[in-house]
Design an enzyme around this catalytic site. Structure first.
Site, PDB file in Angstrom:
ATOM      1  N   SER A   1       0.844  -1.198   0.000  1.00 31.42           N
ATOM      2  CA  SER A   1       0.000   0.000   0.000  1.00 31.42           C
ATOM      3  C   SER A   1       0.871   1.236   0.000  1.00 31.42           C
ATOM      4  CB  SER A   1      -0.893   0.011   1.249  1.00 31.42           C
ATOM      5  OG  SER A   1      -1.581   1.240   1.385  1.00 31.42           O
TER       6      SER A   1
ATOM      7  N   TYR B   1      -2.100  -0.139  10.520  1.00 26.94           N
ATOM      8  CA  TYR B   1      -2.182  -0.597   9.129  1.00 26.94           C
ATOM      9  C   TYR B   1      -0.895  -0.266   8.380  1.00 26.94           C
ATOM     10  CZ  TYR B   1      -3.769  -1.071   4.307  1.00 26.94           C
ATOM     11  OH  TYR B   1      -3.884  -1.433   2.990  1.00 26.94           O
TER      12      TYR B   1
END
Length: 267
Positions: free
Chosen positions: A147, A160
């Site tokens: 990501s 995250y």
């Protein structure tokens, strides 16, 4: 660019987290290229729907294996079954993962532990078992979905982002280890994609609206990923704005902190 695979026709592509979202779209795009698609995710009912659609696109049998990547014994069992029933894997796409946006001081650490077991350890469990077999053949491609959050952390993404930083670090070392074995390792770093990921990650339900200018379409991202299968591409970063911001963040960290905490602070 060096090619490991000449074509995806009849090549076996194994995708985790394939029941919805980006994983589902990667499966469809690979099937359209003639690949034999192996799907895994926890939801068996959703997998069967994706399996049927892949078979329609490819004209070939597709395979669905319900699996929780956070359970190492289940991973071993499923991958053994894949080798016995389908055969070798040419391309592995580690897509399984989830997020949750919350400030670090109030984050539920049970969720944090679960996130690392899925996003990081689960990816490692699957990769090791598949890569061992690829090493025997001196051929294969591993694509890890990380990501932009693993490049540039923003408020409410501490856990995250940490999981995706780990995926990028693991992938970078793995790439060097497997290069002599003719196994390619690619890291994909997308920004926000319009999928059900944010139904879990963003309890406010407003994040995608706030970042609308650079929200990605899952089908387009999937097409880019499938197009690089079998190549030695090191990374795929999307969208261009966040790729530039990530590089800027590394070169000028103080200014990068300002941008991450203000311009890109939309959670």
């Amino acid at each position: 660019m060096k090619k490991n695979l000449v074509t995806l026709t009849d090549k076996v592509v194994f995708i985790t987290g394939a029941s919805t979202g980006l994983g589902e779209q990667i499966a469809y795009e690979a099937a359209k290229k003639g690949a034999v698609v192996i799907l895994s995710a926890r939801r068996a009912d959703l997998l069967l729907h994706v399996k049927a659609t892949c078979e329609k696109y490819s004209g070939k049998k597709a395979y669905a294996f319900p699996m929780d990547v956070s359970d190492p014994e289940q991973v071993k069992q499923v991958i053994t079954e894949i080798y016995q029933t389908v055969g070798v894997v040419d391309v592995l796409v580690n897509n399984a993962g989830f997020g949750h946006f919350e400030e670090a001081l109030t984050f539920d650490m049970d969720i944090a532990e679960r996130m690392f077991r899925v996003n990081v350890l689960g990816l490692m469990y699957v990769t090791q078992l598949v890569a061992v077999e690829m090493a025997e053949r001196h051929q294969g491609h591993i694509i890890n979905i990380a990501s932009q959050a693993g490049k540039m952390a923003t408020p409410k993404s501490s856990i995250y982002s940490a999981s995706k930083f780990a995926v990028i670090g693991y992938s970078n070392a793995l790439r060097l280890e497997l290069k002599p074995l003719n196994i390619f390792v690619t890291t994909v770093n997308p920004g926000p994609i319009e999928t059900n990921f944010f139904g879990i990650a963003d309890e406010s339900g407003t994040y995608l609206e706030k970042v609308g200018n650079y929200v990605l379409d899952a089908e387009i991202v999937a097409g880019r990923i499938v197009a690089l299968m079998g190549t030695a591409r090191r990374e795929l970063n999307m969208p261009a704005l966040l790729e530039v911001a990530g590089k800027f963040y590394m070169l000028f960290p103080r200014i990068g902190d300002y941008l991450a905490g203000n311009l890109f602070n939309n959670k």
